[in-house]
Design a protein around this motif. Sequence first.
Motif, mmCIF file in Angstrom:
data_model
loop_
_atom_site.group_PDB
_atom_site.id
_atom_site.type_symbol
_atom_site.label_atom_id
_atom_site.label_comp_id
_atom_site.label_asym_id
_atom_site.label_seq_id
_atom_site.Cartn_x
_atom_site.Cartn_y
_atom_site.Cartn_z
ATOM 1 N N UNK A 418 0.806 -1.214 0.000
ATOM 2 C CA UNK A 418 0.000 0.000 0.000
ATOM 3 C C UNK A 418 0.839 1.263 0.000
ATOM 4 N N UNK A 419 0.412 2.269 -0.757
ATOM 5 C CA UNK A 419 1.127 3.546 -0.778
ATOM 6 C C UNK A 419 0.347 4.552 -1.615
ATOM 7 N N UNK A 420 0.488 5.822 -1.242
ATOM 8 C CA UNK A 420 0.009 6.897 -2.114
ATOM 9 C C UNK A 420 1.034 7.178 -3.197
ATOM 10 N N UNK A 421 2.292 6.814 -2.915
ATOM 11 C CA UNK A 421 3.397 7.083 -3.840
ATOM 12 C C UNK A 421 4.262 5.828 -3.967
ATOM 13 N N UNK A 625 12.117 23.624 3.435
ATOM 14 C CA UNK A 625 13.036 23.618 2.292
ATOM 15 C C UNK A 625 12.900 22.289 1.564
ATOM 16 N N UNK A 626 12.293 22.330 0.399
ATOM 17 C CA UNK A 626 12.030 21.099 -0.353
ATOM 18 C C UNK A 626 13.259 20.568 -1.072
ATOM 19 N N UNK A 627 14.357 21.338 -1.063
ATOM 20 C CA UNK A 627 15.502 20.990 -1.910
ATOM 21 C C UNK A 627 16.530 20.108 -1.224
ATOM 22 N N UNK A 644 8.171 12.316 -0.345
ATOM 23 C CA UNK A 644 8.118 13.013 0.942
ATOM 24 C C UNK A 644 7.157 14.199 0.885
ATOM 25 N N UNK A 645 7.224 14.984 -0.190
ATOM 26 C CA UNK A 645 6.353 16.152 -0.306
ATOM 27 C C UNK A 645 4.890 15.737 -0.416
ATOM 28 N N UNK A 646 4.625 14.684 -1.171
ATOM 29 C CA UNK A 646 3.246 14.210 -1.315
ATOM 30 C C UNK A 646 2.711 13.678 0.010
ATOM 31 N N UNK A 647 3.549 12.925 0.715
ATOM 32 C CA UNK A 647 3.122 12.341 1.979
ATOM 33 C C UNK A 647 2.846 13.408 3.027
ATOM 34 N N UNK A 648 3.759 14.379 3.163
ATOM 35 C CA UNK A 648 3.560 15.384 4.208
ATOM 36 C C UNK A 648 2.383 16.296 3.865
ATOM 37 N N UNK A 676 4.634 17.100 -7.357
ATOM 38 C CA UNK A 676 4.157 17.026 -5.973
ATOM 39 C C UNK A 676 3.111 18.105 -5.711
ATOM 40 N N UNK A 677 3.321 19.297 -6.295
ATOM 41 C CA UNK A 677 2.350 20.378 -6.137
ATOM 42 C C UNK A 677 0.986 19.950 -6.662
ATOM 43 N N UNK A 678 0.983 19.257 -7.786
ATOM 44 C CA UNK A 678 -0.283 18.836 -8.405
ATOM 45 C C UNK A 678 -0.782 17.499 -7.863
ATOM 46 N N UNK A 679 -0.018 16.901 -6.897
ATOM 47 C CA UNK A 679 -0.369 15.574 -6.369
ATOM 48 C C UNK A 679 -0.560 14.579 -7.521
ATOM 49 N N UNK A 680 0.337 14.669 -8.507
ATOM 50 C CA UNK A 680 0.198 13.893 -9.744
ATOM 51 C C UNK A 680 1.228 12.769 -9.757
ATOM 52 N N UNK A 681 0.879 11.654 -9.126
ATOM 53 C CA UNK A 681 1.825 10.538 -9.091
ATOM 54 C C UNK A 681 2.056 9.967 -10.483
ATOM 55 N N UNK A 682 0.990 9.775 -11.242
ATOM 56 C CA UNK A 682 1.134 9.133 -12.550
ATOM 57 C C UNK A 682 2.008 9.967 -13.477
#
Length: 797
Positions: A418-421, A625-627, A644-648, A676-682
């Motif tokens: 299981x995972x969102x990412x 800091x996302x970098x 990490x960005x999607x999960x948080x 990650x901004x668009x939550x677009x995993x695909x």
Amino acid sequence: MVRIAKLIVDVPLMQTDQPYSYRVPTEFEDLIEAGMRVHVPFGNGNRLVQGLVIEVETGNVSDQDGLKDIVEVLDVRPVLNKEQLVLADQMRETVFSYKISILKAMLPNLLNSSYDKYLRATELLADDERDALFGQEDHMRFTDLSVEAQVKVMRLAQAGKIQVEYIATDKQHIKTESWYRVDSQALEGFEISNRAKKRQELKTFLLENPESGKLVDLRQSFSGPVVKFFLEHGLIQEELREVSRSQAYFKAVPSSQPLRLNAEQSTAVAAITASIGQKAQTFLLQGITGSGKTEVYLQVIDQTLRQGKTAIMLVPEISLTPQVTQRFISRFGEQVAILHSGLSDGEKYDEWRKIEAGKAKVVVGARSAIFAPLTNIGTIIIDEEHESSYKQDSHPRYHARDVALLRADYNKASLVLGSATPSLETRARASKGLYQRLVLSQRANPLAQVPSVQIVDFRDYIGETEAGNFTPYLLEKIGEKLARKEQVVLLLNRRGYSSFVMCRDCGTVDECPNCDISLTLHMDTKLMHCHYCGFTKAIPQTCPNCQSRSIRYYGTGTQKAVDELQLLLPEARILRMDVDTTRGKGAHERLLEAFGNQEADILLGTQMIAKGLDFPNVTLVGVLNADTALNLPDFRSSERTFQLLTQVAGRAGRADKAGEVIIQTYNPEHYAIRYAKDQDYEGFYQYEMKLRHQMRYPPYVYTVGISLSHKDETFVVKQAYRVMTLLREHLSDQIVILGPTPKPIARTHNLFHYQILIKYRFEEHLSQVLDNILDLTQERENKDLKLSIDHEPQNVM
């Protein structure tokens, strides 16, 4: 004909990584089984070593000439079951570690230490048998018995008439409490002087309350000498009762009922449970954050138990919060066993015994829980399957996902990833049909919406603020949430107070004398720390190179970020959560409980706050800091940043309040941040897969990492090139070899580290060649050479 036991001895060397045959003494012939531990003489000196029996067979008398006898049997029943022994054989093919190391990884630490075996009678033991063995005692030590009595006891134990407890010589194996048992008949006939008022009071109390109780409670009501008098005269008997050290996890957890599933969740549960017991099937459960994956897990496990089977639920170590474990305990109660690194060795041992005895049907734990001695497994679930913490980074270097596949196949169980990412490897296997993909595309709570995400470019604010971690926009948003009595989660992917200390005159950085890495400043202890070897020193006041006093602290860390935020928002109540603040036992739980009780407005922490948290009042998540991880020399750096960005971001807006996410970055156009901004995993998956294909990285190829370490750099370089030559000579020209090169941190613990990375598609003789490379450590000149082989390394730094 004689019985011969084949066993692996606890001597972790390449030349001993094979079964050795020993004769089973006549008295133990029908008692020894595969999976038991024994003591045997080994080597020319006949020193006694521990061995694990992997097979027992019958041989001719002539065949056993020269065989040594087993000296002592350490177990009355196997500590490893048949499946675990098969599993060790399978793992040895891909995990380049000695078999004894693999077998011992399946056992709790306390079974690999010095201990005695204590025996207690069960209700199945007849009175005459009890009296003959135990006399007036309620327990006895196994090693005090004669060999004949030991054999008798082993038979009784295998019949369930005697309970065996392994108790360490340091008394840590079993935690006990002293209880008293009242002998009413003796008490009634015993004369006590009328002048002994306290003794008379205790006699009256015991006659009116003849049930057993804790001695400590009795001593609180009556003095120690009075209680001692009753013990010495046999009016009450003292007995030790085991206390489960993990019982506290089950206290005050209310039971819960299954929630109503939406259509996607129901489809997932039906598909997964339909395959249980048919044949091993792997499912990718890809659900956005907040989509109710945990409720799917709970209902799949419930269906598994209804079929008379057991289940394993793995979560990343940092996600093993009380919120997670309590959800499983509330649903399945005492059937749950918990295994993770936060438990003491004693607590882990208690849980292992609970599982081994068949009292636990659901095991919830971190990576090593995949070895739990469950039988008849119906479901194995790995939550946040993309997490690199599922890979063991020391011997034996196994990945829990690979072990889960083997166990699922053996038990005809369903395996759920299981995972969102999802990791690219897992997602790619699903796209090829090797795994069945199940999608949860909407949040389980219909009132909870996916949060809005904004990117803030740090470069737009250069020179405008003294606040290194916080842009004015983020501060403004934090202020808005505090004014509404809402909560904020802030992620900083670092730890400590300041990354390093540097001289502004000559540029010298204060480094560890044992490792090629800068020391980290910790303001709480007022010390410089090396996070590799543990070296510490006082904070320098002058430069060690030029003696200038122009020495400054650079970088950032959680403590510095907290101090900075407290100055800017003095009214805010801030909790800091990182490795340092959660070091103490129970600290993790206390911090989260305080935040959940709204005793703090802001939770600022490292990666451990990015997942597994569900607080309805959190409406803002800020990434300082996302970098941080984007430019690391690792081909997975973009994937991990996106994950990490999607999960948080998923921590915001999980109830009926709208959530916002603000990501601060110097690289707003980087594809990992944009997706990650668009939550677009695909979208991220397709983009990253093209890059992996071009660069020939997983999942398009397999990888093996070889690391060599030695105190002499010239020597380790020479051996690294020797390894490279062996690879080129014995493998095909299709293989790609990167290195040897120094590791990015080339020296730690006064050892120099070099690495080689192999990329390949199909190499028929690879395992044999790698085993031959392991053999190099057996050469006399290489006795101090540390060499490790890591199949599919998760970090290539």
